[in-house]
Motif scaffolding. Sequence first.
Motif, PDB file in Angstrom:
ATOM      1  N   TYR A  23     -19.409 138.361  -6.235  1.00 15.71           N
ATOM      2  CA  TYR A  23     -18.592 139.450  -7.105  1.00 15.71           C
ATOM      3  C   TYR A  23     -19.009 140.842  -7.089  1.00 15.71           C
ATOM      4  O   TYR A  23     -18.952 141.658  -7.803  1.00 15.71           O
ATOM      5  N   GLY A  24     -20.130 141.233  -6.120  1.00 11.44           N
ATOM      6  CA  GLY A  24     -20.686 142.422  -5.963  1.00 11.44           C
ATOM      7  C   GLY A  24     -21.859 142.582  -7.158  1.00 11.44           C
ATOM      8  O   GLY A  24     -22.175 143.993  -7.279  1.00 11.44           O
ATOM      9  N   THR A  25     -22.220 141.662  -7.599  1.00  7.96           N
ATOM     10  CA  THR A  25     -22.960 141.922  -8.657  1.00  7.96           C
ATOM     11  C   THR A  25     -24.489 142.345  -8.357  1.00  7.96           C
ATOM     12  O   THR A  25     -25.276 141.755  -7.285  1.00  7.96           O
ATOM     13  N   ILE A  26     -25.160 143.389  -9.151  1.00  9.89           N
ATOM     14  CA  ILE A  26     -26.405 143.799  -8.851  1.00  9.89           C
ATOM     15  C   ILE A  26     -27.045 143.845 -10.045  1.00  9.89           C
ATOM     16  O   ILE A  26     -26.867 144.606 -10.975  1.00  9.89           O
ATOM     17  N   LEU A  27     -28.369 143.086 -10.137  1.00 11.08           N
ATOM     18  CA  LEU A  27     -29.140 143.074 -11.285  1.00 11.08           C
ATOM     19  C   LEU A  27     -30.515 143.872 -10.985  1.00 11.08           C
ATOM     20  O   LEU A  27     -31.036 143.783  -9.792  1.00 11.08           O
ATOM     21  N   LEU A  28     -31.006 144.563 -11.989  1.00  8.49           N
ATOM     22  CA  LEU A  28     -32.169 144.990 -12.174  1.00  8.49           C
ATOM     23  C   LEU A  28     -33.148 144.737 -13.061  1.00  8.49           C
ATOM     24  O   LEU A  28     -32.854 144.276 -14.082  1.00  8.49           O
ATOM     25  N   SER A  29     -34.519 144.413 -12.791  1.00  8.63           N
ATOM     26  CA  SER A  29     -35.496 144.282 -13.672  1.00  8.63           C
ATOM     27  C   SER A  29     -36.721 145.043 -13.607  1.00  8.63           C
ATOM     28  O   SER A  29     -37.125 145.470 -12.559  1.00  8.63           O
ATOM     29  N   ARG A  37     -30.796 143.385 -16.370  1.00  7.99           N
ATOM     30  CA  ARG A  37     -29.384 144.262 -16.487  1.00  7.99           C
ATOM     31  C   ARG A  37     -28.739 144.659 -15.330  1.00  7.99           C
ATOM     32  O   ARG A  37     -29.168 144.663 -14.203  1.00  7.99           O
ATOM     33  N   GLN A  38     -27.531 144.784 -15.498  1.00  7.11           N
ATOM     34  CA  GLN A  38     -26.591 145.125 -14.354  1.00  7.11           C
ATOM     35  C   GLN A  38     -26.707 146.552 -13.838  1.00  7.11           C
ATOM     36  O   GLN A  38     -26.962 147.468 -14.851  1.00  7.11           O
ATOM     37  N   ALA A  39     -26.552 146.921 -12.385  1.00  6.53           N
ATOM     38  CA  ALA A  39     -26.275 148.268 -12.128  1.00  6.53           C
ATOM     39  C   ALA A  39     -25.255 148.820 -12.756  1.00  6.53           C
ATOM     40  O   ALA A  39     -24.333 148.407 -13.277  1.00  6.53           O
ATOM     41  N   ARG A  40     -25.178 150.122 -13.053  1.00  8.77           N
ATOM     42  CA  ARG A  40     -24.390 151.005 -13.694  1.00  8.77           C
ATOM     43  C   ARG A  40     -23.117 150.983 -13.096  1.00  8.77           C
ATOM     44  O   ARG A  40     -21.935 150.876 -13.784  1.00  8.77           O
ATOM     45  N   SER A  41     -22.927 150.892 -11.742  1.00  2.00           N
ATOM     46  CA  SER A  41     -21.619 151.251 -10.744  1.00  2.00           C
ATOM     47  C   SER A  41     -22.210 150.440  -9.604  1.00  2.00           C
ATOM     48  O   SER A  41     -23.101 151.070  -8.975  1.00  2.00           O
ATOM     49  N   VAL A  42     -21.267 149.739  -8.823  1.00  4.69           N
ATOM     50  CA  VAL A  42     -21.462 149.102  -7.635  1.00  4.69           C
ATOM     51  C   VAL A  42     -19.898 149.428  -7.055  1.00  4.69           C
ATOM     52  O   VAL A  42     -19.035 149.036  -7.357  1.00  4.69           O
ATOM     53  N   ALA A  43     -20.100 149.769  -5.536  1.00  3.21           N
ATOM     54  CA  ALA A  43     -18.681 150.314  -5.092  1.00  3.21           C
ATOM     55  C   ALA A  43     -18.165 149.036  -4.258  1.00  3.21           C
ATOM     56  O   ALA A  43     -17.541 149.107  -2.984  1.00  3.21           O
ATOM     57  N   THR A  44     -18.144 147.751  -4.713  1.00  2.93           N
ATOM     58  CA  THR A  44     -17.544 146.607  -4.143  1.00  2.93           C
ATOM     59  C   THR A  44     -17.428 145.553  -5.277  1.00  2.93           C
ATOM     60  O   THR A  44     -18.517 145.449  -6.027  1.00  2.93           O
ATOM     61  N   ASP A  45     -16.663 144.393  -4.775  1.00  4.15           N
ATOM     62  CA  ASP A  45     -16.822 143.478  -5.878  1.00  4.15           C
ATOM     63  C   ASP A  45     -16.743 142.311  -4.812  1.00  4.15           C
ATOM     64  O   ASP A  45     -16.580 141.037  -5.130  1.00  4.15           O
ATOM     65  N   THR A  46     -16.952 142.385  -3.555  1.00  4.22           N
ATOM     66  CA  THR A  46     -17.268 141.145  -2.659  1.00  4.22           C
ATOM     67  C   THR A  46     -18.730 140.738  -2.973  1.00  4.22           C
ATOM     68  O   THR A  46     -19.628 141.352  -3.274  1.00  4.22           O
ATOM     69  N   MET A  47     -18.720 139.626  -2.140  1.00  4.01           N
ATOM     70  CA  MET A  47     -20.344 139.037  -2.196  1.00  4.01           C
ATOM     71  C   MET A  47     -21.166 139.932  -1.450  1.00  4.01           C
ATOM     72  O   MET A  47     -20.941 140.149  -0.218  1.00  4.01           O
ATOM     73  N   LEU A  48     -22.185 140.083  -2.043  1.00  2.59           N
ATOM     74  CA  LEU A  48     -23.495 140.651  -1.428  1.00  2.59           C
ATOM     75  C   LEU A  48     -24.514 139.757  -1.100  1.00  2.59           C
ATOM     76  O   LEU A  48     -24.931 138.868  -1.972  1.00  2.59           O
ATOM     77  N   THR A  49     -25.059 139.902   0.216  1.00  2.00           N
ATOM     78  CA  THR A  49     -25.963 138.722   0.750  1.00  2.00           C
ATOM     79  C   THR A  49     -27.392 139.424   1.110  1.00  2.00           C
ATOM     80  O   THR A  49     -28.245 138.732   1.598  1.00  2.00           O
ATOM     81  N   ALA A  50     -27.258 140.686   1.121  1.00  2.00           N
ATOM     82  CA  ALA A  50     -28.739 141.267   1.711  1.00  2.00           C
ATOM     83  C   ALA A  50     -29.206 142.406   0.770  1.00  2.00           C
ATOM     84  O   ALA A  50     -28.106 143.246   0.365  1.00  2.00           O
TER      85      ALA A  50
END
Length: 287
Positions: A23-29, A37-50
């Motif tokens: 779902y375009g989820t990007i997490l930061l620690s 926590r989630q990134a503030r904004s991500v320009a996609t909602d498709t699966m990210l694999t890399a």
Amino acid sequence: MAQHAPMVELAHAAKRLVAVGDYGTILLSDDSGRSWRQARSVATDTMLTAVAFTGPEIGWAAGHGGVILKTVNGGETWTLAHRAAPDMVLMSLAFETPERGIAVGAYGAALRTEDGGATWQAVPLGTGEDADRHLNHVAVSAGGTLLVAAEVGTIFRSADGGRSWSTVTLPIKGSVWRILGLGDGSLLATAMGGRLFRSRDDGMTWTALQSPTTQSLSGAVQLADGRVVVVGLAGTVLTGQGDGSGFSALTQPDRVNISSTLAVGESEVVLAGLNGITRLNLKNRTP
């Protein structure tokens, strides 16, 4: 709940950890994976694999739909840097330098940049039957050689920055999932069916290693204390010596597939998989 979304890949951005997934989820620690926590904004909602970083601020992510994202603030926000064919699935990316990088994926898809991601061009890695192999992972060896793990026991190798490629075939029919550079300069390849291989000549030849599992192995990392950790399907975690030998296996209680791992501290790892992000302490684990 984002921390429990299916996550695929992990990377260091200096001291920060970055994870990407469904779902375009990007997490930061910022505390070695204890909280996310989630990134503030991500320009996609498709699966990210890399995901990969060329410095503490500049990073890249790629995934389904041929999307390549860029961050200039350590992963806080992500913008669309490139969109290839909508049916393209990118599986891995790596940068040799801040200017030169490559993204690879399904059916032989490979995109190359030599201008810091401003433009990306399709490049062929193989010919004939090798031309449309699924390209699962790309790594850069200590000697600067590009290595791409692919299906049907195939590893593509380039010693000239991706201008030309040779093909190495391992004695297996299944996929090679990941290639890890070890501290002694050798390489470890993980594959389907629990297979492990080691190269001492920058990927030109490979020797099979003893493996205690038949589960496919999708991720690998070397700890600060020299041990090697390999993860895979059904909650499989292998630990071995720094030269890639002497592996023993343990199984996570939930038996959930693990896709990637990253070292945090001397003896702990962060795991990314179907249940999201978890931490595992291997302090008392041998070897």
